[in-house]
Design an enzyme around this catalytic site. Structure first.
Site, PDB file in Angstrom:
ATOM      1  N   HIS A 332      -1.158  -1.165   6.295  1.00 29.34           N
ATOM      2  CA  HIS A 332      -1.701   0.174   6.082  1.00 29.34           C
ATOM      3  C   HIS A 332      -3.170   0.286   6.455  1.00 29.34           C
ATOM      4  CE1 HIS A 332       1.976   0.809   3.788  1.00 29.34           C
ATOM      5  NE2 HIS A 332       1.743   2.095   3.952  1.00 29.34           N
ATOM      6  N   GLY A 333      -3.918  -0.773   6.281  1.00 33.80           N
ATOM      7  CA  GLY A 333      -5.331  -0.653   6.595  1.00 33.80           C
ATOM      8  C   GLY A 333      -6.026  -1.991   6.554  1.00 33.80           C
TER       9      GLY A 333
END
Lengths: 476, 290
Positions: A332-333
């Site tokens: 996700h990040g």
């Protein structure tokens, strides 16, 4: 280009016109590839070079897998393809994280550290790289005898189809993550008369409503979940804002996914469903079957099962769950908070598996609906608190938020804010409840009048949209 | 499943018909109710409400205030001369300038707050100026922020149940002051560069304003004295002094008195804001007479 912009509307209409023009029917795929490149390169044309590189690498390695006569050679090609995708992802997405972990605060570094920190994150890279992995692995599986639906001809035609599969604009920047075996068999000539208009209308209206009315308005209420604003806010404000953020992130991403599905359908393609009302879940495993379905099914199919899934004993299963969710979080990040978020979900899944039945026996004296309610409350609360790591990727800020929640009980709550959060949450709450009761006889009767609801949603989209914001998942 | 059948098209027609009925009915309803819109759902919408009111309703203004959240509370009704407030929370004087310049009716005076210089927010400007949104909003008030059902509902509720007057919590104000003191003392070279760049944009804006016959007054809002000692404000105020003296226009350093109360060291409480109005008003009137 953003789905919620005027230029996109013009772009979509022009593309559809050319796509269905009988004169160009032989060039339908070429038109969509061209349109997708315009869509992707609209703000930063240089990004196209990366997309083209990724298309070529995936077409080349998957073709290599397909043409290899032996298992060993196929394995080499497949490993090369998967590694290339992961290397691209690692370079663009995770270099800054590694650099900041080594060098510390970005404001105080220069030289190679500053260069690495300055590498821009190309939009959609996490999505189209995963699709690349899916292509290579699916071709490999097909050649290894797993029934599949990929038919690879010459390199030119495979390159062409791969370009289409990876760049198809409705799903290019934020998914749903489409698996090769779910897409390639759909590539054929399409007809205007086959467009399922009512499906498209439902998906597009609900998608735009969730994004523009719910998420974009909620965004301005949850904006204050940022240091230092939340420090002087009341506990009630803090808990409501967190609830609002749970609604916002769902509405934003589910809205985007529905728009993507509706637009793809306008061109005759069916993308996988990405959300199935996740906030009704009464267990963490159910939540992950309903939230970002295309990612969880990708992780299950291409990571959890190859790792052994639950086939090698309890301990190994827990480890597999943990590692899959840790990597899923990091997908996700590029921040450790995402890894912690994923690991927390992995831990919750493992705990649920370990203790679920025993805890169920302890509460067996309660009536079943009460147990279901308590399970739902637990899952929703944990999921919502975990979103804090999405909103505040700086872990110390997230900790301070929780500390402020405990400390600020004496401060007066902002009634307008709470009222507005409740108001904008209401459609999402009602939609989840509707999902639960939709099979009842009265609900089936009401469905005959659903055009009234869609008319209302359309009206609210036109007159009550928030300030347009980028989709949250664009940053991933 | 292909569903491009008659019923599928009828379904869409019914949706459009429902939409049309709602749009007509709602337009009629808000005209009947005529709820005064005094507040927005959030800071960003409040900015848009102000800007849209200025652009589409074209109120008569002798003077326009351009500034940030510090001047946001200088309500138009406090002034005896017709004043429009285009001070935007989270923004700066650079945001209001282009709005004034793009309007057909120009004020005689603009008051520019010398504070932070946040560059123009493109999305905010696009929501006002980009086509076809601008023409559509111009043609139909239904598409403006003030007509949003939730904004209408919120203002209707506020009219029915007026919210209590907010008092300043000294403990909270102190927390904020400490935060600002700390962060304003961490002032980097990059921040200075961006301020200088924005100051150049301001210079360009002033040139355009004066070229259109608009007179300019600069003013500085009072803040907590402890903040004036910080590295950031000291440096920025020096830059502003040089800039203002070079431009040769009026500058008012609004005074801090013993009665001045701030909510957080920066933003003045309502009575303290009101106390500043006569000074600004006198300056406006003097400029108009010139």
């Amino acid at each position: 280009m953003l789905f919620n912009s005027w230029e996109f509307l013009v772009f979509l209409l022009v593309t559809m016109f050319l796509y269905y023009l009988p004169l160009f029917k032989k060039f339908q795929i070429a038109i969509l590839i061209g349109a997708s490149f315009i869509f992707y390169g609209w703000f930063q044309p240089w990004l196209l070079t990366l997309l083209l590189f990724s298309i070529f690498i995936n077409a080349w390695t998957s073709f290599g897998v397909s043409m290899s006569p032996s298992h060993r050679l196929r394995m080499i090609w497949a490993t090369a393809g998967v590694s290339a995708n992961l290397a691209v992802l690692a370079f663009f997405k995770y270099s800054p994280l590694i650099a900041s972990s080594i060098y510390g605060d970005w404001k105080n570094i220069d030289g190679i550290g500053a260069f690495i920190m300055g590498i821009p994150l190309p939009i959609g890279i996490s999505f189209f790289n995963f699709q690349g992995i899916s292509l290579v692995v699916d071709v490999f599986k097909e050649k290894e005898g797993t029934p599949n639906r990929l038919h690879i001809g010459s390199f030119q035609s495979h390159l062409f189809n791969t370009a289409f599969f990876k760049s198809f604009f409705p799903q290019l920047v934020s998914g749903p993550i489409v698996k090769a075996h779910d897409f390639y068999f759909q590539i054929r000539e399409k007809y205007f008369s086959d467009i399922p208009w009512d499906h498209c209308a439902r998906e597009l209206i609900l998608g735009y409503f969730l994004k523009c009315v719910v998420a974009d308005n909620m965004k301005d209420q949850t904006f204050w979940i940022a240091y230092p604003y939340f420090v002087t806010m009341s506990s009630w404000d803090l808990v409501w804002m967190l609830f609002g953020y749970s609604v916002q992130i769902f509405a934003d991403f589910a809205g985007y996914s529905l728009i993507a599905l509706g637009i793809a359908r306008l061109f005759g393609y069916q993308l996988p469903q990405n959300f199935n009302w996740p906030y009704i879940s009464t267990s963490f495993s159910e939540f992950w079957r309903r939230w970002h379905i295309s990612l969880s099914s990708f992780l299950r199919e291409y990571l959890y099962i190859p790792l052994g899934g639950n086939r090698h004993g309890e301990l190994r299963t827990y480890f597999n769950l943990f590692i899959v969710m840790f990597l899923g979080g990091l997908w996700h990040g590029a921040a450790w908070s995402y890894a912690i978020w994923g690991t927390a979900h992995g831990g919750a899944l493992a705990l649920e598996r370990l203790l679920g039945r025993k805890v169920g026996q302890v509460f067996s004296f309660l009536p079943a609906p009460a147990v279901r309610f308590l399970n739902w409350l637990l899952v929703f609360s944990v999921v919502s608190w975990a979103w804090l790591l999405f909103k505040l990727p700086n872990i110390s800020d997230a900790a301070l938020y929780m500390q402020s929640f405990v400390k600020n009980g004496h401060i007066e709550a902002g009634k307008s804010r709470i009222f507005l959060i409740f108001l904008y949450s209401l459609p999402v709450i009602l939609l989840h409840l509707w999902y639960l009761v939709q099979e009842h006889r009265w609900a089936v009767c009401l469905k005959n009048y659903d055009y009234l609801i869609y008319g209302l949603l359309l009206f609210l989209w036109v007159v009550n949209s928030g300030s347009s914001g980028a989709f949250i998942y664009f940053q991933f | 499943v292909p569903s491009s059948t008659f019923s599928s098209k009828i379904f869409i027609l019914k949706i459009l018909l429902t939409f049309a009925v709602l749009a007509v009915g709602y337009s009629w309803l808000i005209k009947q109710m005529a709820v005064p819109i005094t507040t927005g759902q959030n800071q960003y919408q409040e900015n848009r409400l102000k800007a849209e009111n200025y652009v589409f309703n074209r109120p008569p203004c002798s003077a326009v205030i351009l500034g940030s959240s510090l001047s946001d509370g200088l309500k138009e009704e406090y002034f005896e001369v017709p004043v429009c407030n285009l001070a935007f929370g989270g923004g700066s004087a650079l945001w209001g300038g282009p709005i004034v310049l793009s309007s057909l009716e120009r004020p005689q005076v603009v008051l520019i707050e010398t504070n932070v210089l946040v560059p123009v927010n493109q999305e905010f400007m696009a929501s006002l100026k980009a086509e076809p949104s601008r023409s559509l909003k111009n043609a139909s008030p239904l598409l403006r922020q003030a007509s949003q059902p939730v904004t209408q509902l919120l203002n209707w509720l506020r009219k029915k149940i007026p919210p209590p007057v907010k008092t300043v919590d000294p403990a909270q104000a102190e927390t904020w002051i400490q935060y600002y003191v700390q962060s304003y003392n961490q002032f980097h070279e990059k921040d200075k560069e961006s301020f200088q760049k924005n100051l150049k944009d301001m210079e360009e804006m002033i040139r355009e304003l004066t070229a259109s016959g608009i007179q300019v007054i600069f003013y500085r809002m009072p803040v907590d004295p402890r903040l004036l000692q910080t590295e950031k404000l000291q440096w920025e105020n020096e830059q502003w002094s040089v800039f203002v003296s070079r431009s040769g226009t009026t500058f008012i350093d609004l005074p801090v008195s013993a009665e001045t109360i701030t909510k957080d060291g920066l933003h003045l409480a309502d009575p303290s804001l009101k106390a500043l109005v006569p000074i600004l008003q006198a300056a406006i009137q003097a400029k108009i007479k010139q």
